[in-house]
Scaffold this active site. Sequence first.
Site, PDB file in Angstrom:
ATOM      1  NE  ARG A 231      -4.363  -1.211   0.176  1.00  0.00           N
ATOM      2  CZ  ARG A 231      -4.635  -2.211  -0.664  1.00  0.00           C
ATOM      3  NH1 ARG A 231      -3.748  -2.587  -1.566  1.00  0.00           N
ATOM      4  NH2 ARG A 231      -5.796  -2.830  -0.619  1.00  0.00           N
ATOM      5  CD  GLU A 260      -3.112   3.464  -5.448  1.00  0.00           C
ATOM      6  OE1 GLU A 260      -2.078   3.078  -4.869  1.00  0.00           O
ATOM      7  OE2 GLU A 260      -4.093   2.736  -5.648  1.00  0.00           O
ATOM      8  CG  HIS A 279      -3.789  -0.527  -6.630  1.00  0.00           C
ATOM      9  ND1 HIS A 279      -4.015   0.102  -5.445  1.00  0.00           N
ATOM     10  CD2 HIS A 279      -3.870  -1.855  -6.350  1.00  0.00           C
ATOM     11  CE1 HIS A 279      -4.230  -0.788  -4.482  1.00  0.00           C
ATOM     12  NE2 HIS A 279      -4.147  -1.992  -5.019  1.00  0.00           N
TER      13      HIS A 279
END
Length: 313
Positions: A231, A260, A279
């Site tokens: 993460r 993000e 991602h």
Amino acid sequence: MALPKVVADGPLAPLVEQLLAGQVELLPWSVAEAGTTATIDGLYTYGHPLVDGAMLDRLPGVRVVSNYGVGVDHIRLADAAARRIPVGNTPGILDGATADMAFTLLLAAARRLIEGDRYARGPAFLRYDPGYMLGVEAHSQTIGIIGMGRIGRQIAQRARGFDMRVVYHNRRRDEASEQRFDAQYFPLDDLLAASDFVVLSVPLTDHTRGLIGARELRRMKPTATLVNVARGPVVDTAALTTALQERWIFAAGLDVTDPEPLPRGHPLLACDNLTIAPHLGSATEQTRRKMAEMSVTNLLAGLANQPLPFPVR
Ligand code: DGY
């Protein structure tokens, strides 16, 4: 009979829509963020929207939270547990795809693949030059895996195929992995100093938030590459930006960032020693199908007041 009402953040993948069709009435996430209503039966988190106690108190009819994915750092688990609301996720089926992504980033960053791709397509590539774009080798080097869980073990297995020496850091020693991958347990600082590739595969918790900052990046070799498939907030973005700009380390390969996405024009995006993906860790047809099936199964079980087949552990 009326269908149970489920609030979901979308737009959802067509497969998820298909699996839910005729089973639930879908409502937009804005319903969960607005006022109090007792008519919502479940929450389906598709991206990473925050689910906290305040939201659950506004929706007192909710009897399940089902997450499309394994990471549940956006769901306040203690708040759900305090209200006896089960939370489900999709463990075990995305480890291989995420480990593949870790190696994709590792190799692309080490061999400067994205830079090479741009150059090979551009007007400047007029002749082969043995002197340009030299990278670093991956095979036979030392990989330091931070987080020897399900994904970390799959990364270790791939590393062995590249004849890499595996060192790892974890909350607890994992003797089975030590045997299986001939892996050595290292304290964090020693792992950072010894590794040619540092790969992050930890969940985001209070303990791992900001785990890699300026001090840790300074401990890495100037020839080393950092790979993050965990993460974004596990790494301090400002420190990593400086580390890449000032070449404290050779390169980074990121599947996740904090925030993000990064704001367009962020200086990290200008670093030529950064390889970045949006991602994509679990983004294969096969894995995303399994994630859809598991998350919908969890949702429907919770709505039927049954135990979740895949509860967060
Ligand atoms: C996961 O499963 O945690 C992926 O990162 C998508 O959220």
